[in-house]
Design a protein around this motif. Structure first.
Motif, mmCIF file in Angstrom:
data_model
loop_
_atom_site.group_PDB
_atom_site.id
_atom_site.type_symbol
_atom_site.label_atom_id
_atom_site.label_comp_id
_atom_site.label_asym_id
_atom_site.label_seq_id
_atom_site.Cartn_x
_atom_site.Cartn_y
_atom_site.Cartn_z
ATOM 1 N N GLU A 1 43.914 48.194 36.795
ATOM 2 C CA GLU A 1 42.470 48.209 36.561
ATOM 3 C C GLU A 1 42.124 47.394 35.309
ATOM 4 N N ALA A 2 42.905 47.565 34.245
ATOM 5 C CA ALA A 2 42.668 46.822 33.012
ATOM 6 C C ALA A 2 42.833 45.319 33.240
ATOM 7 N N PHE A 3 43.804 44.948 34.064
ATOM 8 C CA PHE A 3 43.993 43.533 34.383
ATOM 9 C C PHE A 3 42.737 42.952 35.029
ATOM 10 N N TRP A 4 42.183 43.663 36.007
ATOM 11 C CA TRP A 4 40.991 43.160 36.680
ATOM 12 C C TRP A 4 39.776 43.168 35.749
ATOM 13 N N TYR A 5 39.699 44.141 34.831
ATOM 14 C CA TYR A 5 38.616 44.119 33.847
ATOM 15 C C TYR A 5 38.667 42.819 33.046
ATOM 16 N N ALA A 6 39.872 42.452 32.622
ATOM 17 C CA ALA A 6 40.026 41.222 31.840
ATOM 18 C C ALA A 6 39.623 40.001 32.657
ATOM 19 N N VAL A 7 39.990 39.997 33.943
ATOM 20 C CA VAL A 7 39.625 38.877 34.810
ATOM 21 C C VAL A 7 38.110 38.743 34.899
#
Length: 209
Positions: free
Chosen positions: A161-167
Motif C-alpha cells: 500500500e505504501a508503495f502505491w501511495y508513493a507512486v
C-alpha cells in the motif's frame, strides 16, 4: 502459511491496492496542492487507518462490528457523507496556479491536519472492512498459529500500500508541473470533485457479506 500462499496474497494485494480509490486520489491531490514532501503526512494517515482496520480483523473486531445491527450502516453513511463533502470541497477549491516546488500551498494546514485528513479518508471506507473480513482470512492456515500469519499479511499489505501511495504522490508531483494555469487547475479540481462524489455514491451500494 505456505510461501506460494503468500505470493498469491502479494499478487492480489498489488492489484487491489493499485486500483484508484479514495486513498490514492486523496494522496495524489495532496501532492498536487502541497508538494511531495507534505503529502507524506497524508500517506501516513491513510496507511494508519488501513493497518488499524486490518489489525482489528485479526482480533475479530470487524466481524463483531458487522454482527451489530446497524453498525455497518452507520459507517457506510458516514463514509458516503465524508466523500461527498470532499467532492464538493474539491469542486469549489481555489484555482490559484500550483507551485511546483515543495513549499506548502496551504500554510495554515498543519502536518497533523494533513495526517488527520488522510486517516479519515482511510477509516471512513467500509470497503476496507469488507476486505479485511472477507479477503484476509482466506490466506490464513487454521492449522497453524494465526497471530504470526496475520502479522505477516498485515505487514505485507502495508508495504505494498505504501508503495502505491508513493507512486500516486509522484504522479501528483509530475501533474502539478502542467497546472500553472488557473483554467487547468479548475478542471483538475472539478474532475477530482466528481470522482470523490462518485466514490461516495458507490459506497451506497456496498453491503456486508
Amino acid at each position: 502459511m505456505a510461501i506460494h500462499t503468500w505470493w498469491l496474497f502479494v499478487g492480489a494485494v498489488f492489484l487491489v491496492s493499485g486500483t484508484p480509490g479514495p486513498n490514492m486520489l486523496h494522496i495524489m491531490t495532496r501532492s498536487v496542492d502541497m508538494g511531495l514532501r507534505r503529502s507524506v503526512a497524508a500517506m501516513a494517515g491513510c496507511l494508519s487507518a488501513v493497518v488499524i482496520v486490518l489489525a482489528a480483523s485479526a482480533a475479530g473486531l470487524t466481524t463483531l462490528l458487522l454482527a451489530l445491527p446497524g453498525a455497518f450502516e452507520v459507517i457506510r453513511y458516514a463514509g458516503v457523507a465524508y466523500l461527498l463533502f470532499l467532492g464538493v470541497k474539491a469542486w469549489r477549491a481555489n484555482v490559484a496556479p500550483v507551485d511546483v516546488g515543495d513549499a506548502p500551498i496551504v500554510p495554515s494546514l498543519s502536518r497533523l491536519a494533513v495526517f488527520r485528513g488522510g486517516f479519515l479518508i482511510g477509516i471512513s471506507n467500509p470497503k476496507l472492512i469488507l476486505f479485511a473480513v472477507a479477503f484476509l482470512p482466506q490466506f490464513i492456515n487454521p492449522a497453524r498459529a494465526q497471530v504470526p500469519q496475520f502479522a505477516i499479511l498485515v505487514a505485507t499489505f502495508a508495504v505494498i500500500e505504501a508503495f502505491w501511495y508513493a507512486v500516486y504522490a509522484f504522479g501528483g508531483r509530475s501533474l502539478s508541473r502542467y497546472m500553472s494555469r488557473p483554467m487547468v487547475k479548475r478542471a483538475f479540481n472539478r474532475v477530482t470533485g466528481v470522482i470523490f462524489m462518485g466514490f461516495g455514491l458507490a459506497l451506497l451500494k456496498v453491503k456486508p457479506a
